[in-house]
Motif scaffolding. Structure first.
Motif, mmCIF file in Angstrom:
data_model
loop_
_atom_site.group_PDB
_atom_site.id
_atom_site.type_symbol
_atom_site.label_atom_id
_atom_site.label_comp_id
_atom_site.label_asym_id
_atom_site.label_seq_id
_atom_site.Cartn_x
_atom_site.Cartn_y
_atom_site.Cartn_z
ATOM 1 N N VAL A 130 0.841 -1.203 0.000
ATOM 2 C CA VAL A 130 0.000 0.000 0.000
ATOM 3 C C VAL A 130 0.877 1.255 0.000
ATOM 4 O O VAL A 130 0.643 2.190 -0.775
ATOM 5 N N LEU A 131 1.894 1.271 0.854
ATOM 6 C CA LEU A 131 2.787 2.434 0.921
ATOM 7 C C LEU A 131 3.581 2.596 -0.373
ATOM 8 O O LEU A 131 3.742 3.717 -0.874
ATOM 9 N N ALA A 132 4.077 1.491 -0.906
ATOM 10 C CA ALA A 132 4.846 1.553 -2.157
ATOM 11 C C ALA A 132 3.984 2.114 -3.280
ATOM 12 O O ALA A 132 4.431 2.997 -4.036
ATOM 13 N N GLU A 133 2.767 1.640 -3.391
ATOM 14 C CA GLU A 133 1.870 2.147 -4.433
ATOM 15 C C GLU A 133 1.616 3.640 -4.240
ATOM 16 O O GLU A 133 1.620 4.402 -5.209
ATOM 17 N N ARG A 134 1.435 4.056 -2.999
ATOM 18 C CA ARG A 134 1.147 5.466 -2.703
ATOM 19 C C ARG A 134 2.264 6.394 -3.176
ATOM 20 O O ARG A 134 2.017 7.501 -3.621
ATOM 21 N N VAL A 135 3.520 5.919 -3.055
ATOM 22 C CA VAL A 135 4.662 6.775 -3.423
ATOM 23 C C VAL A 135 5.207 6.459 -4.819
ATOM 24 O O VAL A 135 6.258 6.958 -5.202
ATOM 25 N N GLY A 136 4.502 5.606 -5.561
ATOM 26 C CA GLY A 136 4.886 5.345 -6.945
ATOM 27 C C GLY A 136 5.941 4.279 -7.147
ATOM 28 O O GLY A 136 6.592 4.241 -8.188
ATOM 29 N N LEU A 137 6.107 3.397 -6.179
ATOM 30 C CA LEU A 137 7.056 2.300 -6.317
ATOM 31 C C LEU A 137 6.305 1.021 -6.650
ATOM 32 O O LEU A 137 5.146 0.857 -6.280
ATOM 33 N N LYS A 138 7.006 0.119 -7.307
ATOM 34 C CA LYS A 138 6.405 -1.169 -7.643
ATOM 35 C C LYS A 138 6.894 -2.203 -6.633
ATOM 36 O O LYS A 138 8.092 -2.326 -6.395
ATOM 37 N N ALA A 139 5.955 -2.913 -6.038
ATOM 38 C CA ALA A 139 6.328 -4.011 -5.144
ATOM 39 C C ALA A 139 6.702 -5.217 -6.008
ATOM 40 O O ALA A 139 5.929 -5.639 -6.861
#
Length: 194
Positions: free
Chosen positions: A81-90
């Motif tokens: 969720v945090l990664a998506e919020r800041v534009g990172l791909k998990a």
């Protein structure tokens, strides 16, 4: 005349940093001394997992007003969720994020431990066996994970994930793994009545 000091303190505690430091101390102790090494490494790995989840809980409220609802998710889900919020791909298929899966699998095995019976077998020379008949032991996956190499890799990868996530979050004037601050003061109190 009695003299006392009224001492005041205000401290901002970054729990994830304290846990991260504990992880480091236990790893170093495990590397320095063979006695109890397995237990020190196990502790270091557990505290690495605790530190990562505490970091996610540190960062989350900065990015979500509703973090208290998200906080109940698993560490993997929180990270996603945090990664998506800041534009990172998990991407849990390779390092460093792959370590999140392995580390929290280990942590869950420890946290939800059950008694089990293990069976294992190997062939070794009589000479090796006579030298140390206790050198072979059936081990769980979580016991096998407690090595210096795995502990160092977990810290290295979690450090990388935290720094990447923090940088992408663009939070100003804060840097990962720095301890909080403390303000202390003292005021002399003189009681002339005695």
């Amino acid at each position: 005349m009695n003299k006392n000091v009224k001492v005041t303190a205000e401290r901002h505690v970054r729990t994830y940093t304290e846990l991260w430091h504990t992880s480091f101390v236990l790893l170093e102790l495990g590397k320095e001394d063979e006695r109890g090494r397995h237990h020190k490494l196990m502790g270091s790995l557990v505290f690495t997992a605790f530190a990562f989840e505490a970091y996610l809980n540190h960062l989350g409220p900065s990015l979500f007003e509703t973090w208290s609802h998200i906080e109940r998710l698993s560490p993997k889900a929180k990270f996603e969720v945090l990664a998506e919020r800041v534009g990172l791909k998990a991407d849990f298929g390779c390092r460093p994020q792959q370590t999140i899966i392995r580390l929290f699998g280990f942590r869950n095995d420890i946290a939800h431990g059950k008694s089990i019976t293990l069976k294992d077998m190997r062939i070794e020379s009589l000479e090796v066996y006579q030298k140390d008949p206790w050198s072979f032991r059936a081990q769980t996956d979580w016991e096998k994970y407690c090595t210096i190499e795995n502990t160092e890799r977990a810290r290295e990868d979690i450090n990388s994930v935290v720094h990447t996530l923090h940088k992408a979050s663009e939070i100003k004037d804060e840097y990962p793994f720095l301890h909080g601050f403390e303000i202390r003061g003292g005021e002399l109190i003189i009681d002339d009545n005695n």
